[in-house]
Scaffold this active site. Structure first.
Site, PDB file in Angstrom:
ATOM      1  N   HIS A  85       4.172  26.577  -5.613  1.00  0.00           N
ATOM      2  CA  HIS A  85       3.324  27.642  -5.087  1.00  0.00           C
ATOM      3  C   HIS A  85       3.000  27.370  -3.615  1.00  0.00           C
ATOM      4  CE1 HIS A  85       2.443  27.421  -9.476  1.00  0.00           C
ATOM      5  NE2 HIS A  85       2.595  28.735  -9.363  1.00  0.00           N
ATOM      6  N   HIS A 100      -4.739  25.363  -2.835  1.00  0.00           N
ATOM      7  CA  HIS A 100      -5.095  26.793  -2.823  1.00  0.00           C
ATOM      8  C   HIS A 100      -6.530  27.054  -2.349  1.00  0.00           C
ATOM      9  CE1 HIS A 100      -1.373  27.931  -4.682  1.00  0.00           C
ATOM     10  NE2 HIS A 100      -1.624  27.285  -5.807  1.00  0.00           N
TER      11      HIS A 100
HETATM   12 ZN   LIG Z   1       1.728  24.883  -8.025  1.00  0.00          ZN
END
Ligand SMILES: [Zn+2]
Length: 311
Positions: free
Chosen positions: A164, A125
């Site tokens: 994610h 991320h």
């Molecule tokens: Zn994740």
């Protein structure tokens, strides 16, 4: 097959605070699982710190300075609502990034066939300009650039099966036609990116969103029908895996219902791809996975697949 395991105790000391899901217990649970006799053959190595100059392959000077300045002498500092650092987090992040670079070296130099990096904090991320979603530096992108700049690998494919979307890896690799990023992830879900329309500068980004409540069928179809064929067409010289285990049905942060064995399956398929496409060269690094029992079992199956081991 010789498989290296890169890790460092600093990964366990990185503490984002009590009740944070990205907890040091994740590291302990995985280390315990990897102490079983079936893992005796792992080539265990210490993750070194990455050289600061290499961080600029993926991040701005400002981002790197901000992270290192934010590390507190005591207590906690929140970089955003999710991403918290303590006094050990700087070293942990430098060793997570350095671990994947050392793993790339070991694989490219043919010291080992492949490697797993047991690292915290995770990386996918972290964008070029900012920390996000528990991540400080984008470890998978740094590993890809280590392969390019230190070993002359022209094309690197990153496969991300964390639940994610890896917005950071996508952000950093977006403009680079010789870097491929393929992700399966639940959608809608944090961080909100990862639609099929996000394709990069040269169709080098491939997003496969999975619906909430999806499971093995949807996951395997995304891999078999989209991501694996795209990697085959891309012809990478190295495959990097963002190995997140939070698509497990027992995970508290998402709603995809994978079983332990789905992680064994995807790992074996990626090992086969690396065998077919790039002389087995494969480096995997831990991303998410927040039910520590399910995480430890799933990582064990992942590492066994890298080792080509059976129960
Ligand atoms: Zn994740």
């Amino acid at each position: 097959m010789t498989t290296a395991l890169f890790s460092h105790s600093a990964s366990q000391l990185h503490d984002p605070g009590i009740h944070h899901p990205e907890s040091p217990h994740r590291f302990e649970a995985i280390m315990r699982a990897l102490s079983e006799p079936v893992f005796d053959e792992l080539d265990r190595r210490e993750s070194p710190e990455i050289g600061r100059e290499k961080l600029h392959w993926a991040h701005t000077e400002e981002h790197v300075s901000e992270i290192m300045r934010a590390i507190p002498a005591t207590g906690y500092v929140a970089l955003d609502g999710d991403t918290v650092v303590c006094k050990h987090s700087g070293e942990a992040a430098l060793r997570a990034a350095g671990g994947i670079c050392a793993a790339v070296d070991a694989v490219m130099n043919k010291d080992v066939d492949n490697a797993f990096c047991l690292s915290r904090p995770p990386g996918h991320h972290a964008e070029r300009h900012r920390a996000m979603g528990f991540c400080l530096f984008c470890n998978p992108a740094l590993g890809a650039y280590q392969a390019r700049y230190e070993h002359g690998v022209e094309r690197v494919a990153v496969i991300d099966f964390d639940v994610h979307h890896g917005n950071g890896t996508q952000d950093i690799l977006w403009d680079d036609p010789n870097m491929f990023y393929g992700s399966s992830h639940e959608s809608p879900l944090f961080p909100g990116t990862g639609s099929v329309g996000e394709t990069g500068v040269a169709n080098n980004i491939l997003n496969c969103p999975l619906p909430s409540g999806g499971g093995s069928y949807e996951f395997r179809k995304a891999m078999d029908d989209y991501i694996f064929p795209a990697v085959q067409s891309f012809k990478p010289g190295l495959i990097i895996v963002s190995a997140g285990f939070d698509a497990h049905r027992e995970d508290p942060l998402a709603s995809i219902n994978l079983e332990d064995e789905d992680f064994g399956w995807v790992s074996r398929r990626i090992v086969e791809l690396a065998d077919e496409l790039c002389e087995r060269r494969l480096v995997s690094i831990l991303e998410g996975g927040y039910n520590t029992d399910a995480l430890a079992r799933s990582v064990a199956l992942h590492v066994m697949a890298l080792m080509n081991a059976t129960d």
